[in-house]
Write a protein that holds these residues in place. Sequence first.
Motif, PDB file in Angstrom:
ATOM      1  N   GLN A 219      28.723  63.680  61.151  1.00  0.00           N
ATOM      2  CA  GLN A 219      28.286  65.031  60.788  1.00  0.00           C
ATOM      3  C   GLN A 219      29.523  65.829  60.380  1.00  0.00           C
ATOM      4  O   GLN A 219      30.367  66.162  61.222  1.00  0.00           O
ATOM      5  CB  GLN A 219      27.601  65.699  61.978  1.00  0.00           C
ATOM      6  N   ILE A 251      22.931  69.406  51.377  1.00  0.00           N
ATOM      7  CA  ILE A 251      22.554  70.483  52.295  1.00  0.00           C
ATOM      8  C   ILE A 251      21.200  71.039  51.896  1.00  0.00           C
ATOM      9  O   ILE A 251      20.746  70.848  50.751  1.00  0.00           O
ATOM     10  CB  ILE A 251      23.596  71.622  52.326  1.00  0.00           C
ATOM     11  N   ARG A 252      20.544  71.705  52.841  1.00  0.00           N
ATOM     12  CA  ARG A 252      19.275  72.357  52.542  1.00  0.00           C
ATOM     13  C   ARG A 252      19.134  73.596  53.414  1.00  0.00           C
ATOM     14  O   ARG A 252      19.766  73.711  54.460  1.00  0.00           O
ATOM     15  CB  ARG A 252      18.106  71.411  52.771  1.00  0.00           C
ATOM     16  N   ILE A 253      18.287  74.516  52.937  1.00  0.00           N
ATOM     17  CA  ILE A 253      17.980  75.705  53.722  1.00  0.00           C
ATOM     18  C   ILE A 253      17.009  75.292  54.826  1.00  0.00           C
ATOM     19  O   ILE A 253      15.889  74.854  54.554  1.00  0.00           O
ATOM     20  CB  ILE A 253      17.347  76.817  52.858  1.00  0.00           C
ATOM     21  N   ALA A 254      17.441  75.394  56.076  1.00  0.00           N
ATOM     22  CA  ALA A 254      16.579  75.006  57.194  1.00  0.00           C
ATOM     23  C   ALA A 254      15.579  76.102  57.509  1.00  0.00           C
ATOM     24  O   ALA A 254      14.403  75.838  57.765  1.00  0.00           O
ATOM     25  CB  ALA A 254      17.428  74.691  58.427  1.00  0.00           C
ATOM     26  N   SER A 255      16.042  77.355  57.479  1.00  0.00           N
ATOM     27  CA  SER A 255      15.156  78.489  57.768  1.00  0.00           C
ATOM     28  C   SER A 255      15.882  79.781  57.428  1.00  0.00           C
ATOM     29  O   SER A 255      17.094  79.789  57.187  1.00  0.00           O
ATOM     30  CB  SER A 255      14.740  78.490  59.250  1.00  0.00           C
ATOM     31  N   TYR A 266      20.011  79.937  57.450  1.00  0.00           N
ATOM     32  CA  TYR A 266      20.409  78.776  58.262  1.00  0.00           C
ATOM     33  C   TYR A 266      20.400  77.529  57.382  1.00  0.00           C
ATOM     34  O   TYR A 266      19.392  77.205  56.741  1.00  0.00           O
ATOM     35  CB  TYR A 266      19.453  78.581  59.437  1.00  0.00           C
ATOM     36  N   VAL A 267      21.533  76.846  57.368  1.00  0.00           N
ATOM     37  CA  VAL A 267      21.710  75.661  56.514  1.00  0.00           C
ATOM     38  C   VAL A 267      21.936  74.437  57.401  1.00  0.00           C
ATOM     39  O   VAL A 267      22.617  74.504  58.423  1.00  0.00           O
ATOM     40  CB  VAL A 267      22.916  75.857  55.568  1.00  0.00           C
ATOM     41  N   GLU A 268      21.356  73.295  57.002  1.00  0.00           N
ATOM     42  CA  GLU A 268      21.609  72.055  57.724  1.00  0.00           C
ATOM     43  C   GLU A 268      22.051  70.962  56.748  1.00  0.00           C
ATOM     44  O   GLU A 268      21.751  71.023  55.550  1.00  0.00           O
ATOM     45  CB  GLU A 268      20.384  71.598  58.509  1.00  0.00           C
ATOM     46  N   THR A 269      22.750  69.993  57.308  1.00  0.00           N
ATOM     47  CA  THR A 269      23.285  68.900  56.495  1.00  0.00           C
ATOM     48  C   THR A 269      22.264  67.784  56.353  1.00  0.00           C
ATOM     49  O   THR A 269      21.605  67.412  57.322  1.00  0.00           O
ATOM     50  CB  THR A 269      24.561  68.331  57.135  1.00  0.00           C
ATOM     51  N   ILE A 270      22.129  67.275  55.146  1.00  0.00           N
ATOM     52  CA  ILE A 270      21.336  66.066  54.912  1.00  0.00           C
ATOM     53  C   ILE A 270      22.299  64.888  54.948  1.00  0.00           C
ATOM     54  O   ILE A 270      23.231  64.813  54.131  1.00  0.00           O
ATOM     55  CB  ILE A 270      20.604  66.119  53.557  1.00  0.00           C
ATOM     56  N   THR A 289      17.945  79.906  47.519  1.00  0.00           N
ATOM     57  CA  THR A 289      16.682  80.459  47.967  1.00  0.00           C
ATOM     58  C   THR A 289      16.583  81.892  47.431  1.00  0.00           C
ATOM     59  O   THR A 289      17.539  82.401  46.824  1.00  0.00           O
ATOM     60  CB  THR A 289      16.570  80.431  49.503  1.00  0.00           C
TER      61      THR A 289
END
Length: 315
Positions: A219, A251-255, A266-270, A289
């Motif tokens: 990660q 990366i993607r927008i988690a919420s 809030y961003v999370e790693t793919i 977004t």
Amino acid sequence: MRKRPIIILTLVAMMLFTLGQTVWAFKDVKNDVNEQKINELKKQGILSSNKADKFNPKGKLTYAEGVSLLVKGFELNIDNIRFIKEPKASDYFTNLKDNAWYSKAFIIANLNGLEIPKTVKANDIMTREQFAHHLFKAISKKGDYAYIEIYMMLKDEADVNKDYMNSIQKLLISKIVTLDGSNKFYPKKAITRSDAAGWLHDGIKFVKETAPIPNLPEQPTLNLKLTVAAVNSEINKVTVSTQVPHPGYSIRIASIGFEGDKAIIYVETILPDPDKMYPQVVTDVQVSTYVDAKLKPVLPQSASSSESSTGIIAE
């Protein structure tokens, strides 16, 4: 008269079956609690008999025997290590010979992290807690396995070396090892050759039948940047960008959370697909977004800050 060939074939088959059982059976393990497991290990070539074809199941296990069993049973090796000079047992163990039948097994055990005592002597007797610890380390070398989060109570827990307790707990949880009727483990008692073979058999079976936890990609630590661009008077386009170790990551927008006049992105790693190969090239990635223009987009670490900085780059 036609029945005679059938009878002869039946007798031959029975003789071959009986002979097969005899070949793989030690002469002194009949009615031993681990008889079947001992003979199975012999059949696999992990155990060997003496000249009298006996195993001595009630005998005490020496360190030389125990280490050799674990190395052979779990097929441990040092093939992936390159040495400047040939390793010797005496490089790691002060009381061991370099040209003995057990020397290579101790070298392999040490370099595979079985945590064998450095001052051990070949004929030292292994205790039950020592063999359990080295057995668990050998199992762990084959993979990272998931264990139920439960603590097994031992009546003689006070007698257990605290450095060995985790290993014993994992073996009990996986049912490779069991306690007696009074919930005792007898940690300081010498382990018999029979019990060692039984534990080894079940440890090998556990490794064969249990899928290890997959090795997930690392990660990475991301240095996120947030950019805001007006779409119109009511909507802003919010883009989060960063650099990742290679193009397998994204990366993607988690919420999106809301706090006062702030929109917390809030961003999370793919993570990359572990079954694919990727060029090891640092890669720029981004995700976007849309947010109400009345709200101030911020990243989580900036949301509770009393400073005016929001990590926003306006376009």
